[in-house]
Write an enzyme that holds these catalytic residues in place. Structure first.
Site, PDB file in Angstrom:
ATOM      1  N   HIS A  98       0.830  -1.209   0.000  1.00 41.69           N
ATOM      2  CA  HIS A  98       0.000   0.000   0.000  1.00 41.69           C
ATOM      3  C   HIS A  98       0.867   1.262   0.000  1.00 41.69           C
ATOM      4  CE1 HIS A  98       0.886   0.914   4.220  1.00 41.69           C
ATOM      5  NE2 HIS A  98       0.723  -0.386   4.460  1.00 41.69           N
ATOM      6  N   GLU A 139      -2.238  -7.125   7.324  1.00 40.25           N
ATOM      7  CA  GLU A 139      -0.909  -7.004   7.925  1.00 40.25           C
ATOM      8  C   GLU A 139      -0.821  -7.908   9.149  1.00 40.25           C
ATOM      9  OE1 GLU A 139       2.075  -6.921   7.811  1.00 40.25           O
ATOM     10  OE2 GLU A 139       2.653  -4.841   7.576  1.00 40.25           O
TER      11      GLU A 139
END
Length: 172
Positions: A9, A82
């Site tokens: 990201h 994550e």
């Protein structure tokens, strides 16, 4: 063969402030938006069949920006989330003196084995959902590292960290 464009990201507000985000949604900052737009421009002429993202906002936003020129939707999966940093989440990273010694970590942090199982599950899911297709997937620094660790059968510390909005190609 499924071709994976693995992307981290764009930069977030917490990245810029050195805050451990873990599985919090996160928000792209102006630089992160620009980074995602640069990836979108770079890949606008690539024939990408599907766009997949972690279900955390910072990755979804990045993936939406990259998918926009293709006019395609983004599919989300928690497999790309994550690492769960437990009680380290929200902490100022430079103050986490124990970060380099996992034996001193709290028990609520996702184990490396669990993280790698999730990475493997993601790759299996991807091959089943998108056989023979080109897929761009936006994840996060540590899960992306785990995916590469499993794929290349190398320890995590031998995988070079990905910078924000970096792209790596993997043939599954």
């Amino acid at each position: 063969m499924t071709l994976l464009y693995l992307v981290r990201h764009g930069e977030t507000v917490d990245n810029a402030h050195h805050i451990m985000q873990g599985q919090t949604p996160g928000q792209l900052n102006e630089n992160g938006i620009r980074q995602a737009e640069e990836v979108a421009d770079k890949l606008k002429d690539e024939a990408i069949d599907a766009f997949v993202s972690s279900d955390l906002r910072r990755s979804i936003h990045t993936c939406e920006l990259i998918a926009r020129p293709h006019g395609m939707p983004v599919t989300t999966t928690p497999l790309l989330r994550e690492r769960d940093w437990g009680s380290f989440t929200g902490k100022y990273i430079p103050e986490l003196a124990n970060l380099n010694d996992p034996s001193l970590w709290p028990d609520d942090i996702e184990s490396l084995d669990a993280l790698k199982r999730r990475a493997k599950d993601f790759m299996v899911w991807l091959k089943e959902q998108y056989p023979g297709q080109k897929v761009l997937a936006v994840g996060h620094g540590i899960i992306n590292k785990a995916i590469q660790s499993v794929y290349y059968n190398k320890p995590m510390n031998e995988i070079k960290p990905m910078s924000n909005a970096e792209i790596r190609m993997i043939e599954l």
